[in-house]
Design a protein around this motif. Structure first.
Motif, PDB file in Angstrom:
ATOM      1  N   HIS A 184     -16.556   7.822  11.337  1.00 52.43           N
ATOM      2  CA  HIS A 184     -16.502   9.599  11.431  1.00 52.43           C
ATOM      3  C   HIS A 184     -16.498   9.524  10.197  1.00 52.43           C
ATOM      4  N   ALA A 185     -17.116  10.153   8.811  1.00 49.40           N
ATOM      5  CA  ALA A 185     -17.212  10.734   7.765  1.00 49.40           C
ATOM      6  C   ALA A 185     -15.689  11.425   7.708  1.00 49.40           C
ATOM      7  N   ASP A 186     -15.042  10.803   6.379  1.00 47.45           N
ATOM      8  CA  ASP A 186     -13.914  11.750   6.278  1.00 47.45           C
ATOM      9  C   ASP A 186     -14.040  12.348   4.782  1.00 47.45           C
TER      10      ASP A 186
ATOM     11  N   THR B 130     -11.803  13.871   2.288  1.00 46.28           N
ATOM     12  CA  THR B 130     -10.827  13.940   1.821  1.00 46.28           C
ATOM     13  C   THR B 130     -11.359  13.547   0.409  1.00 46.28           C
TER      14      THR B 130
ATOM     15  N   LYS C  64      -4.538  17.841   3.506  1.00 51.02           N
ATOM     16  CA  LYS C  64      -4.748  16.473   3.491  1.00 51.02           C
ATOM     17  C   LYS C  64      -5.241  15.816   2.280  1.00 51.02           C
ATOM     18  N   SER C  65      -6.235  16.930   1.267  1.00 50.82           N
ATOM     19  CA  SER C  65      -6.546  16.273   0.188  1.00 50.82           C
ATOM     20  C   SER C  65      -5.434  16.112  -1.234  1.00 50.82           C
TER      21      SER C  65
ATOM     22  N   ASP D 259      -1.999  15.558   6.894  1.00 56.46           N
ATOM     23  CA  ASP D 259      -3.392  16.127   8.819  1.00 56.46           C
ATOM     24  C   ASP D 259      -2.697  17.316   9.422  1.00 56.46           C
TER      25      ASP D 259
ATOM     26  N   TYR E 241     -12.784  20.713  11.354  1.00 58.47           N
ATOM     27  CA  TYR E 241     -11.965  19.420  11.154  1.00 58.47           C
ATOM     28  C   TYR E 241     -11.526  19.377  11.983  1.00 58.47           C
TER      29      TYR E 241
ATOM     30  N   SER F 131     -22.196   7.027   8.273  1.00 58.72           N
ATOM     31  CA  SER F 131     -20.991   7.957   9.130  1.00 58.72           C
ATOM     32  C   SER F 131     -21.532   8.944   8.908  1.00 58.72           C
TER      33      SER F 131
ATOM     34  N   GLY G 150     -17.520  15.264   3.483  1.00 61.12           N
ATOM     35  CA  GLY G 150     -18.063  14.114   4.131  1.00 61.12           C
ATOM     36  C   GLY G 150     -18.591  14.277   3.660  1.00 61.12           C
TER      37      GLY G 150
ATOM     38  N   THR H  13     -18.906  10.169   2.226  1.00 69.15           N
ATOM     39  CA  THR H  13     -18.501   8.520   3.243  1.00 69.15           C
ATOM     40  C   THR H  13     -19.432   8.589   4.470  1.00 69.15           C
TER      41      THR H  13
END
Length: 310
Positions: free
Chosen positions: A19-21, A23, A89-90, A119, A143, A193, A247, A250
């Protein structure tokens, strides 16, 4: 046949939990976010905040605060007294928010502000029951697993507490997303991903999430904003520098990221030639709600916990 291969590729990635993140994309966009996204979509965020009252002394929770565009507006509306607890989250986005908030709250001891990197699901699970008057979720409920997050929001809200959600709709940037899907369909190996987002079809979808969580819906509407980009290159620049493509970094093969971008740009150029104009819309929804007031709280018999007393 190419779409069948893409579906098979997506299934394999899902089974492998690839799964792509988002961030990294938000970190990369943090220095440009208030130049690209906020001037275009920030007014819609502020207008959504108008639909939930904020009074001095309120305790406000903001999930996914980004660069603090709404955080700053919430602080202004508290008018010198209240609490704001926000998370993102960033680290890059939060650094911008911290500078913005510090400049706004300097010399205002009546407003307590706590900004945390993390998160939002974990963050809200750590908050006490009935400890907030308002919870705001801007451009980020997609998300999470929305019904589960909203259930936590209900737990954290005091009876009568409000919630506001503004979110991108599933049909946003349609020409761009269709072009990207075609690129991946032509060469599924480019996809490494999956971008997992629960973008709603419309405001009614989010209203149903609210209802399942036990919230009373107080308002719901759909909206749209044409992004200020009318050439293929400008469209790609806007979605990357605004965070709208979160996203992507990644989700694709790092060594062939530019190849993907070039192919999407070529597809947009074909569309421009065919239609004579590019009009990319950022569609969105706004839904507001409230936690029902229990009979006991309605008659003024609030417990110390409900009143925010430790």
């Amino acid at each position: 046949m190419s779409r069948v291969r893409l579906a098979a590729r997506a299934l394999r990635l899902a089974l492998n939990r690839a799964h792509a993140d988002p961030t990294a994309d938000y970190d990369a966009a943090s220095s440009d976010y208030d130049t690209f996204f906020s001037p275009v979509m920030g007014g819609h965020s502020t207008a959504a905040l108008d639909e939930v009252p904020i009074a001095p002394g309120d305790s406000v929770v903001e999930l996914a605060c980004g660069t603090g565009h709404l955080t700053a507006e919430i602080i202004r509306r508290l008018d010198g007294r209240g609490v704001v607890r926000a998370v993102d989250k960033s680290p890059g986005m939060l650094d911008v928010a911290k500078r913005k908030v510090h400049a706004l709250t300097a010399g205002t001891p009546g407003v307590g502000v706590e900004l945390s990197v993390g998160d939002m699901d974990s963050f809200i699970r750590g908050l006490p029951d009935r400890s907030a008057d308002l919870v705001v979720v801007g451009w980020a409920i997609c998300y999470t697993k929305p019904p589960k997050l909203l259930a936590e929001i209900v737990r954290v809200l005091r009876p009568g507490g409000r919630v506001m959600v503004i979110e991108t709709r599933a049909d946003a940037h349609q020409a761009l997303t269709e072009g990207l899907e075609k690129v991946f369909a032509d060469d599924p190996s480019l996809l490494t991903s999956l971008i997992r987002v629960a973008l709603p079809k419309n405001a009614a979808t989010v209203a149903r999430w609210f209802g399942k969580a036990g919230l009373t819906v107080t308002g719901q509407r759909d909206g749209a904003q044409v992004i200020p980009a009318h050439t293929p290159a400008a469209v790609l620049e806007w979605v990357q520098r605004s965070g709208a493509a979160a996203g992507f970094k990644t989700a694709v093969d790092n060594e062939r990221e530019q190849l993907v971008l070039d192919r999407v740009e070529a597809g947009l150029a074909e569309l421009l030639e065919k239609k004579g104009a590019l009009e990319i819309q950022h569609t969105f929804v706004v839904v507001t709600g409230a936690k029902p007031v229990t009979p006991r709280a309605r008659h003024g018999a609030r417990t110390g916990e409900e009143a925010g007393v430790a």
